[in-house]
Design a protein around this motif. Structure first.
Motif, PDB file in Angstrom:
ATOM      1  N   LYS A  37      -1.284  53.788  18.716  1.00 38.02           N
ATOM      2  CA  LYS A  37      -1.032  53.319  17.348  1.00 38.02           C
ATOM      3  C   LYS A  37       0.304  53.598  16.652  1.00 38.02           C
ATOM      4  CE  LYS A  37      -3.675  55.518  14.521  1.00 38.02           C
ATOM      5  NZ  LYS A  37      -4.909  56.131  13.688  1.00 38.02           N
ATOM      6  N   GLY A  38       0.850  52.619  16.189  1.00 36.63           N
ATOM      7  CA  GLY A  38       2.132  52.948  15.390  1.00 36.63           C
ATOM      8  C   GLY A  38       3.312  52.877  16.158  1.00 36.63           C
ATOM      9  N   HIS A  39       3.182  52.114  17.461  1.00 35.90           N
ATOM     10  CA  HIS A  39       4.339  52.132  18.361  1.00 35.90           C
ATOM     11  C   HIS A  39       5.219  51.063  17.808  1.00 35.90           C
ATOM     12  CE1 HIS A  39       5.658  50.598  22.924  1.00 35.90           C
ATOM     13  NE2 HIS A  39       6.587  50.921  21.981  1.00 35.90           N
ATOM     14  N   CYS A  40       6.596  51.459  17.710  1.00 39.88           N
ATOM     15  CA  CYS A  40       7.532  50.635  16.834  1.00 39.88           C
ATOM     16  C   CYS A  40       8.821  50.606  17.869  1.00 39.88           C
ATOM     17  CB  CYS A  40       7.723  50.958  15.361  1.00 39.88           C
ATOM     18  SG  CYS A  40       8.086  52.484  15.053  1.00 39.88           S
ATOM     19  N   LEU A  41       9.862  49.494  17.591  1.00 39.32           N
ATOM     20  CA  LEU A  41      10.816  49.427  17.883  1.00 39.32           C
ATOM     21  C   LEU A  41      11.945  49.568  17.052  1.00 39.32           C
ATOM     22  CD1 LEU A  41       9.822  46.360  20.322  1.00 39.32           C
ATOM     23  CD2 LEU A  41       9.912  48.851  20.986  1.00 39.32           C
ATOM     24  N   ILE A  42      13.240  50.260  17.374  1.00 42.18           N
ATOM     25  CA  ILE A  42      14.394  50.158  16.314  1.00 42.18           C
ATOM     26  C   ILE A  42      15.305  49.046  17.100  1.00 42.18           C
ATOM     27  CG2 ILE A  42      16.253  51.531  15.328  1.00 42.18           C
ATOM     28  CD1 ILE A  42      14.423  53.965  15.415  1.00 42.18           C
ATOM     29  N   VAL A  43      15.773  48.099  16.276  1.00 41.03           N
ATOM     30  CA  VAL A  43      16.438  47.266  17.079  1.00 41.03           C
ATOM     31  C   VAL A  43      17.674  46.912  16.298  1.00 41.03           C
ATOM     32  CG1 VAL A  43      16.620  44.558  17.925  1.00 41.03           C
ATOM     33  CG2 VAL A  43      14.456  46.199  18.163  1.00 41.03           C
ATOM     34  N   PRO A  44      18.976  46.889  16.619  1.00 46.98           N
ATOM     35  CA  PRO A  44      20.242  46.678  15.881  1.00 46.98           C
ATOM     36  C   PRO A  44      20.157  45.047  15.718  1.00 46.98           C
ATOM     37  CG  PRO A  44      20.856  47.356  18.184  1.00 46.98           C
ATOM     38  CD  PRO A  44      19.283  47.593  17.971  1.00 46.98           C
ATOM     39  N   LYS A  45      20.897  44.644  14.815  1.00 44.86           N
ATOM     40  CA  LYS A  45      20.780  43.305  14.193  1.00 44.86           C
ATOM     41  C   LYS A  45      21.968  42.838  15.384  1.00 44.86           C
ATOM     42  CE  LYS A  45      18.832  43.089   9.868  1.00 44.86           C
ATOM     43  NZ  LYS A  45      18.822  43.082   8.450  1.00 44.86           N
ATOM     44  N   GLY A  60      24.684  56.226  16.804  1.00 48.37           N
ATOM     45  CA  GLY A  60      24.793  57.182  15.780  1.00 48.37           C
ATOM     46  C   GLY A  60      23.703  56.749  14.696  1.00 48.37           C
ATOM     47  N   LYS A  61      23.902  55.714  14.359  1.00 46.66           N
ATOM     48  CA  LYS A  61      22.876  55.168  13.141  1.00 46.66           C
ATOM     49  C   LYS A  61      21.482  54.960  13.717  1.00 46.66           C
ATOM     50  CE  LYS A  61      25.943  52.753   9.866  1.00 46.66           C
ATOM     51  NZ  LYS A  61      27.564  52.777  10.475  1.00 46.66           N
ATOM     52  N   ALA A  62      21.340  54.618  15.239  1.00 49.18           N
ATOM     53  CA  ALA A  62      20.194  54.451  15.404  1.00 49.18           C
ATOM     54  C   ALA A  62      19.488  55.699  15.668  1.00 49.18           C
ATOM     55  CB  ALA A  62      20.147  53.761  16.952  1.00 49.18           C
TER      56      ALA A  62
END
Ligand code: AMP
Ligand code: ZN
Length: 138
Positions: A37-45, A60-62
């Motif tokens: 529950k809550g699994h999410c993905l950080i994706v650069p544009k 670094g920002k990620a």
């Protein structure tokens, strides 16, 4: 933007996603096949295929963003732990070839196992590899 890349399209808002955060560099959205529950993905544009291609500024920002999202997951979902997972190459489980980080909240008794079996290593080999990598990094 890479035309045949699904995460480029999601990041640009051309394909809908369950977005929880967006800024000029990143989109963060819930995974459609959540491990927990809550699994999410950080994706650069911007399109980077994998960690080898990623530039230092985005890297670094990620990770800074990962700290922010992790705290939100803990505060909102009350998870007991959290794994940061980032796959590169098919053998490592990468299925979408646009760099991304998984944030996987963990709950007691969630039954998920991301840990691999480990055994004591061969010390000679460890030292050999250490030297090769030290030389490479000098
Ligand atoms: P990886 O295997 O590390 O490349 O992770 C790719 C992840 O993207 C998987 O966990 C998929 O479930 C997830 N995924 C693929 N397509 C979508 C989508 N349209 N929306 C949300 N998550 C997706
Ligand atoms: Zn892409």
């Amino acid at each position: 933007m890479k035309d045949d890349c699904i995460f480029c399209k999601i990041a640009a808002g051309k394909i809908p996603s369950a977005t929880i955060y967006e800024d000029s560099h990143f989109r963060v959205f819930l995974d459609i096949n959540p491990a927990t529950k809550g699994h999410c993905l950080i994706v650069p544009k911007e399109h980077f295929e994998n960690i080898y291609e990623l530039d230092a500024d985005t890297a670094g920002k990620a990770f800074v963003l990962a700290t922010l999202i992790s705290r939100a997951l803990k505060n909102v979902l009350g998870c007991d732990g959290l794994n940061v997972v980032q796959n590169n190459g098919p053998i490592a489980g990468q299925s979408v070839f646009h760099f991304h980080m998984h944030l996987i909240p963990r709950y007691r008794d969630d039954g998920l196992s991301l840990l691999v079996e480990q055994e004591p290593g061969d010390m000679e080999e460890i030292q050999r590899i250490r030297q090769l990598l030290k030389d490479e990094l000098q």
